[in-house]
Structure formats: structure tokens, C-alpha cells
Write a protein that holds these residues in place. Structure first.
Motif, PDB file in Angstrom:
ATOM      1  N   GLY A 149     144.820  36.288  21.806  1.00  0.00           N
ATOM      2  CA  GLY A 149     145.098  36.679  20.392  1.00  0.00           C
ATOM      3  C   GLY A 149     144.484  37.609  19.792  1.00  0.00           C
ATOM      4  O   GLY A 149     144.807  37.786  18.481  1.00  0.00           O
ATOM      5  N   LEU A 150     143.693  38.398  20.288  1.00  0.00           N
ATOM      6  CA  LEU A 150     143.124  39.716  19.528  1.00  0.00           C
ATOM      7  C   LEU A 150     143.857  40.780  19.742  1.00  0.00           C
ATOM      8  O   LEU A 150     144.984  40.926  20.647  1.00  0.00           O
ATOM      9  CB  LEU A 150     141.865  39.923  20.335  1.00  0.00           C
ATOM     10  CG  LEU A 150     140.469  38.824  20.297  1.00  0.00           C
ATOM     11  CD1 LEU A 150     139.361  39.418  20.952  1.00  0.00           C
ATOM     12  CD2 LEU A 150     140.284  38.558  18.852  1.00  0.00           C
ATOM     13  N   SER A 151     143.718  41.633  18.727  1.00  0.00           N
ATOM     14  CA  SER A 151     144.614  42.862  18.792  1.00  0.00           C
ATOM     15  C   SER A 151     144.087  43.736  19.935  1.00  0.00           C
ATOM     16  O   SER A 151     143.126  43.520  20.309  1.00  0.00           O
ATOM     17  CB  SER A 151     144.345  43.553  17.289  1.00  0.00           C
ATOM     18  OG  SER A 151     143.162  43.987  17.230  1.00  0.00           O
ATOM     19  N   SER A 152     144.809  44.931  20.078  1.00  0.00           N
ATOM     20  CA  SER A 152     144.147  45.865  21.298  1.00  0.00           C
ATOM     21  C   SER A 152     142.856  46.248  20.931  1.00  0.00           C
ATOM     22  O   SER A 152     142.134  46.543  21.917  1.00  0.00           O
ATOM     23  CB  SER A 152     145.348  46.762  21.682  1.00  0.00           C
ATOM     24  OG  SER A 152     145.756  47.700  20.283  1.00  0.00           O
ATOM     25  N   LEU A 153     142.701  46.655  19.545  1.00  0.00           N
ATOM     26  CA  LEU A 153     141.640  47.398  19.358  1.00  0.00           C
ATOM     27  C   LEU A 153     140.593  46.404  19.452  1.00  0.00           C
ATOM     28  O   LEU A 153     139.333  46.795  19.838  1.00  0.00           O
ATOM     29  CB  LEU A 153     141.423  47.967  17.852  1.00  0.00           C
ATOM     30  CG  LEU A 153     141.710  49.272  17.803  1.00  0.00           C
ATOM     31  CD1 LEU A 153     141.846  49.619  16.385  1.00  0.00           C
ATOM     32  CD2 LEU A 153     140.410  50.395  18.308  1.00  0.00           C
ATOM     33  N   ALA A 154     140.588  45.130  19.017  1.00  0.00           N
ATOM     34  CA  ALA A 154     139.589  44.056  18.986  1.00  0.00           C
ATOM     35  C   ALA A 154     139.409  43.659  20.351  1.00  0.00           C
ATOM     36  O   ALA A 154     138.069  43.409  20.706  1.00  0.00           O
ATOM     37  CB  ALA A 154     140.120  42.771  18.073  1.00  0.00           C
ATOM     38  N   ALA A 155     140.383  43.796  21.176  1.00  0.00           N
ATOM     39  CA  ALA A 155     140.272  43.328  22.708  1.00  0.00           C
ATOM     40  C   ALA A 155     139.243  44.308  23.391  1.00  0.00           C
ATOM     41  O   ALA A 155     138.304  43.794  24.294  1.00  0.00           O
ATOM     42  CB  ALA A 155     141.511  43.012  23.315  1.00  0.00           C
ATOM     43  N   ALA A 156     139.620  45.607  23.180  1.00  0.00           N
ATOM     44  CA  ALA A 156     138.829  46.417  23.551  1.00  0.00           C
ATOM     45  C   ALA A 156     137.083  46.494  23.212  1.00  0.00           C
ATOM     46  O   ALA A 156     136.503  46.682  23.879  1.00  0.00           O
ATOM     47  CB  ALA A 156     139.432  47.888  23.161  1.00  0.00           C
ATOM     48  N   ALA A 157     136.983  46.187  21.776  1.00  0.00           N
ATOM     49  CA  ALA A 157     135.805  46.172  21.300  1.00  0.00           C
ATOM     50  C   ALA A 157     135.034  45.001  22.297  1.00  0.00           C
ATOM     51  O   ALA A 157     133.828  45.213  22.436  1.00  0.00           O
ATOM     52  CB  ALA A 157     135.737  45.937  20.065  1.00  0.00           C
ATOM     53  N   ARG A 158     135.785  43.763  22.486  1.00  0.00           N
ATOM     54  CA  ARG A 158     135.269  42.824  22.982  1.00  0.00           C
ATOM     55  C   ARG A 158     134.886  42.995  24.608  1.00  0.00           C
ATOM     56  O   ARG A 158     133.760  42.529  25.186  1.00  0.00           O
ATOM     57  CB  ARG A 158     136.157  41.469  22.927  1.00  0.00           C
ATOM     58  CG  ARG A 158     135.714  40.315  23.663  1.00  0.00           C
ATOM     59  CD  ARG A 158     134.196  39.417  23.026  1.00  0.00           C
ATOM     60  NE  ARG A 158     134.765  39.227  21.648  1.00  0.00           N
ATOM     61  CZ  ARG A 158     135.119  38.016  21.178  1.00  0.00           C
ATOM     62  NH1 ARG A 158     135.328  37.142  21.825  1.00  0.00           N
ATOM     63  NH2 ARG A 158     135.301  37.938  19.890  1.00  0.00           N
ATOM     64  N   GLN A 347     135.939  51.760  25.297  1.00  0.00           N
ATOM     65  CA  GLN A 347     137.167  51.897  25.762  1.00  0.00           C
ATOM     66  C   GLN A 347     138.492  51.909  24.644  1.00  0.00           C
ATOM     67  O   GLN A 347     139.718  52.088  25.082  1.00  0.00           O
ATOM     68  CB  GLN A 347     137.657  50.847  26.820  1.00  0.00           C
ATOM     69  CG  GLN A 347     136.608  50.830  27.720  1.00  0.00           C
ATOM     70  CD  GLN A 347     135.612  49.575  27.826  1.00  0.00           C
ATOM     71  OE1 GLN A 347     135.577  48.628  27.466  1.00  0.00           O
ATOM     72  NE2 GLN A 347     134.333  50.032  28.146  1.00  0.00           N
ATOM     73  N   SER A 348     138.037  51.615  23.476  1.00  0.00           N
ATOM     74  CA  SER A 348     139.211  51.593  22.459  1.00  0.00           C
ATOM     75  C   SER A 348     139.373  53.004  22.091  1.00  0.00           C
ATOM     76  O   SER A 348     140.003  53.309  21.206  1.00  0.00           O
ATOM     77  CB  SER A 348     138.741  50.868  21.246  1.00  0.00           C
ATOM     78  OG  SER A 348     137.360  51.401  20.614  1.00  0.00           O
ATOM     79  N   VAL A 349     138.884  53.831  22.616  1.00  0.00           N
ATOM     80  CA  VAL A 349     138.876  55.344  22.099  1.00  0.00           C
ATOM     81  C   VAL A 349     140.298  55.876  22.538  1.00  0.00           C
ATOM     82  O   VAL A 349     140.824  56.792  21.581  1.00  0.00           O
ATOM     83  CB  VAL A 349     137.979  56.485  23.280  1.00  0.00           C
ATOM     84  CG1 VAL A 349     138.615  56.445  24.659  1.00  0.00           C
ATOM     85  CG2 VAL A 349     137.900  57.747  22.685  1.00  0.00           C
ATOM     86  N   ARG A 350     141.127  55.232  23.330  1.00  0.00           N
ATOM     87  CA  ARG A 350     142.454  55.435  23.285  1.00  0.00           C
ATOM     88  C   ARG A 350     143.194  55.216  22.076  1.00  0.00           C
ATOM     89  O   ARG A 350     144.468  55.613  21.870  1.00  0.00           O
ATOM     90  CB  ARG A 350     143.168  54.878  24.841  1.00  0.00           C
ATOM     91  CG  ARG A 350     142.737  55.701  26.022  1.00  0.00           C
ATOM     92  CD  ARG A 350     143.316  54.602  26.999  1.00  0.00           C
ATOM     93  NE  ARG A 350     142.892  55.237  28.265  1.00  0.00           N
ATOM     94  CZ  ARG A 350     141.473  55.460  28.497  1.00  0.00           C
ATOM     95  NH1 ARG A 350     140.757  55.024  27.914  1.00  0.00           N
ATOM     96  NH2 ARG A 350     141.252  56.087  29.777  1.00  0.00           N
ATOM     97  N   GLN A 351     142.841  54.358  21.453  1.00  0.00           N
ATOM     98  CA  GLN A 351     143.600  53.879  20.249  1.00  0.00           C
ATOM     99  C   GLN A 351     143.434  54.960  19.019  1.00  0.00           C
ATOM    100  O   GLN A 351     141.933  55.247  18.613  1.00  0.00           O
ATOM    101  CB  GLN A 351     143.229  52.454  19.527  1.00  0.00           C
ATOM    102  CG  GLN A 351     143.240  51.445  20.553  1.00  0.00           C
ATOM    103  CD  GLN A 351     144.608  51.313  20.903  1.00  0.00           C
ATOM    104  OE1 GLN A 351     145.603  51.487  20.143  1.00  0.00           O
ATOM    105  NE2 GLN A 351     145.069  50.698  22.197  1.00  0.00           N
TER     106      GLN A 351
END
Length: 428
Positions: A149-158, A347-351
Motif C-alpha cells: 500500500g505504500l507509494s514507490s517513494l515511501a516503499a524505498a524509504a522503508r 534507493q529512492s534516488v531514482r525518483q
């Protein structure tokens, strides 16, 4: 042998049956020997090139799967099959190289075995090793529920907060870099044994250097840097009024990666082919001494668009010394830090809207609007790339800017402290 058995069983030659059986055998071999696997152990389809995509299914009748470059089968293809081929050529061109699964990597069995070897050699994650689970099972049972249920950014942060996942992501980058650097090295060795040169080049970044730190490190192993990044000035600023500056940033980072010897090539396409848009594209690439490849085949001879491009090409030919890299000295007194340790950690650097890239783009925009020349200085991650920064490098600058630099090595910390103690200014 399978072909012979198939024909004997059928009593008469039936090539179509043999072909079908051979194709099935090949599919099974590939399925078990070299495809990216997700956390459910399924082969991973390319997100665009599969029959579920309407655009793809109009022009193709097959699916494309992602290859795991850590698998022995792909090493064999690159290091034995084509290297010894009579078709072995004069160069190797890559295209948009990055890691599969949008930053998640592969969790195939071969990846798990190599990951455990990596942990043993480096002495990391002892408690994880004691549990004895495969990386696929561990991530599926322990981490996957936290990401639903998390956005791609939130999932990367987790994911970034998870120690096991963080180390696995570093391993994936290291393993892939090793595979490609070995392929490049072997190709050059074969060419050298035949008494000829061999060039490794290609499209490292389908957008901007820096969004994928893997592509930044890959610069060490190629002979020329190539960005396939289209019309930032036109697309971002003119059409969308986006307040970033990826056009200028990409050239400064490429310049830092190229050093004094490697050429930098930028591809660009201008969709609205009016003289002002074309002139802006040429100026954006050429201002720092860059040499751009711009497709002019759509512009008829004598048209205003072709006249604009021809004028830039004639200027470049008349003043080639302006575009010569060797012997140039940079004038900038401001340095913008790009931190590989931070990029590999986050890893959210790709966003594009991650904090790291947002702050890099915003800082570049502020410098551009203030007409302040700047260099990009790279803070290396010592596990991926030998640390090259020295105090003398920083002392060239009156101001050093560190947007979203969250991870430093001990030597980087000491150099920055000495720079400050010597009267330099650090902006964070």
C-alpha cells in the motif's frame, strides 16, 4: 541428441515438432539459468516490452524478460560466446544499463548464494546469516508486509531502513558492476591479442547521470560517456516551467566523471523544431565545451531549422579549440558535492522527487539563475570506487555546497573539516 530422439520417435522427419521441442527446452534452460527473479520467485517481465502493453503488442508477438547479470549463463555469453566469435567487432555499445526491478534487484537462488559469500567475506550481518533463510524468503516474509500500500517513494524509504535489504542492494550493485567491468576488460584483452583497438562506449544514462549511482560508477570502465537525455531546457523549463536544472547538472557531473581524457557525448531531440528551440538546445550542450549529437534529418535543406543547426556546426568547426578538453582549466569557485555513499544508501534516488535529487536540482537552478559557474565534485563510496578527493581539490573553491549529503566516509569528513579550518565555506 534431443533432436535425434525426437525424429526417431516420430519415425519420419518432422522439423516443426523438433523446433517446438527445442524451443521449449531452451525456454526451460533460460528460465532456470539467468533471469531476474522477484520475491515470489517469478521471472520478471520488462515493464514496457511485454504483451500486456498495448503499444508493444501492436508490433511484437513475444514477451521480454529481464536478465540477471550475476548469473553464470550471461557471463558465458559475454565472456566466451561472442568474444570468440568471428563476428567480434571493434567496439561494444551499451544502452540504458541499470539494475532491474526498478531498484529491487533479483532474488534468484544464484543471487542468494553469492550474497552469502559476500557476507562471509566482509563479516557482515552475522545474525541474519545464522537464521539461514534465503534472501527471497526473508524479504517476502519480513519486509513485504511493511511495503504493502505504500507509494514507490515511501516503499524505498522503508527498504532503506532495513539493514538486510540495504546490504543486499549494495551487493547487487557490486555484483553487476563486476560482471560488466569483467566483460569490458575481456573484450579489450581479446582485441589486444589480435593487435587492434577496442572501444567501449554507449548510452549510460537514458536521462541524467546521478539518478542511478550505478551508472556513475560505470563511467570508470567506459572509454566515452554518453547521455541519451533529450531536450531538458525545452521540455522542463519552456513547456512545463519546472524549476529544476537537470540540463546544466548533467554536463557538470559528466565533466567530473570524464576527467581530462574521456569525451562526453550528449544526444538530444527537439520536438518543436523552431529556430529558437533548436538554438537553445545547441547552446545548452555547447556552453561548457560539450559536443552534442542532434538529429537534423527532419529539417529540409534551407529551412529555418536547418539553417540554425548548420550555423552552430559551422561555428564549432571554426573554433574547435573551444571544445578541446585537454589542457583546459576550470574557472568555477563554487563546488556542488555529489555523494555516492548517500546515493547508494538512498534507493529512492531514482525518483525525481526524492529529497536528494530534488535538492541537487534546486541548488543547480539557484546557481544557474544567479549566473554562478560551478563544478560538481564527487564524494566516492570506497567500496565501489577508490576515493580520489583531496584537500587540495577542495581548496580551489571559495564555497562548497552539500545538498542532502547524508553519508560520509571518515576521510571525507576529515577533508571537509580541514577545508573549513583553512577558511573555506561549507553550505549545507
Amino acid at each position: 541428441e534431443p533432436v535425434a530422439h525426437a525424429r526417431a520417435a516420430a519415425h519420419v522427419p518432422q522439423p516443426h515438432r523438433v523446433v517446438v521441442r527445442a524451443r521449449e527446452q531452451l525456454a526451460r534452460a533460460v528460465e532456470h539459468g539467468g533471469l531476474v527473479r522477484d520475491r515470489q520467485n517469478r521471472p520478471v517481465l520488462h515493464p514496457k516490452f511485454n504483451l500486456g502493453s498495448a503499444a508493444w503488442s501492436k508490433r511484437a508477438d513475444y514477451d521480454v524478460y529481464l536478465a540477471s547479470h550475476t548469473a553464470p549463463r550471461w557471463h558465458a555469453i559475454s565472456n566466451y560466446d561472442w568474444v570468440q566469435s568471428p563476428l567480434f567487432g571493434d567496439g561494444l555499445s551499451q544502452d540504458n544499463i541499470g539494475l532491474a526491478l526498478n531498484g529491487e534487484g533479483s532474488t534468484a537462488d544464484i543471487d542468494d548464494r553469492k550474497f552469502r559469500q559476500h557476507l562471509e567475506r566482509t563479516g557482515r550481518l552475522g545474525r541474519y546469516r545464522e537464521r539461514g533463510k534465503s534472501i527471497r524468503d526473508d524479504l517476502q516474509q519480513r519486509l513485504a508486509p511493511k511495503l504493502r500500500g505504500l507509494s514507490s517513494l515511501a516503499a524505498a524509504a522503508r527498504r532503506r531502513e532495513d539493514r538486510v535489504w540495504r546490504e543486499y542492494w549494495r551487493f547487487q550493485n557490486l555484483a553487476n558492476l563486476y560482471a560488466f567491468s569483467r566483460s569490458y576488460r575481456d573484450a579489450k584483452a581479446v582485441a589486444r591479442s589480435q593487435g587492434r583497438a577496442f572501444d567501449v562506449h554507449g548510452n549510460q544514462a537514458g536521462w541524467v547521470f546521478g539518478f542511478d549511482p550505478y551508472q556513475v560508477v560505470l563511467s570508470d570502465f567506459v572509454d566515452s560517456l554518453w547521455m541519451e537525455s533529450s531536450g531538458f531546457l525545452e521540455y522542463d523549463l519552456v513547456e512545463h516551467d519546472w524549476t529544476n536544472a537537470w540540463g546544466p547538472f548533467r554536463f557538470q557531473l559528466a565533466d567530473a566523471l570524464a576527467g581530462d581524457t574521456k569525451p562526453v557525448l550528449a544526444m538530444s531531440s527537439v520536438r518543436t523544431r523552431t529556430p529558437d528551440r533548436l538554438a537553445a538546445a545547441w547552446a545548452e550542450a555547447s556552453a561548457g565545451g560539450g559536443v552534442m549529437m542532434l538529429n537534423t534529418e527532419f529539417d529540409p535543406e534551407g529551412s529555418p531549422a536547418r539553417q540554425t543547426s548548420d550555423a552552430f556546426l559551422e561555428f564549432r568547426d571554426r573554433h574547435r579549440a573551444l571544445f578541446e578538453r585537454e589542457g583546459r582549466r576550470r574557472y568555477a569557485q563554487v563546488a556542488l558535492l555529489y555523494s555516492l555513499p548517500t546515493a547508494f544508501y538512498d534507493q529512492s534516488v531514482r525518483q525525481p522527487d526524492s529529497a536528494l535529487m530534488r535538492n541537487l536540482g534546486g541548488t543547480t537552478r539557484a546557481l544557474e539563475e544567479g549566473h554562478v559557474p560551478f563544478d560538481v565534485v564527487i564524494l566516492d563510496d570506497p567500496e565501489f570506487r577508490k576515493e580520489r578527493l583531496t584537500l587540495a581539490d577542495l581548496q580551489r573553491y571559495r564555497v562548497v555546497i552539500a545538498p542532502s549529503v547524508g553519508v560520509l566516509s571518515e576521510s571525507q569528513r576529515d577533508i571537509l573539516a580541514s577545508y573549513l579550518a583553512g577558511g573555506g565555506t561549507l553550505v549545507v
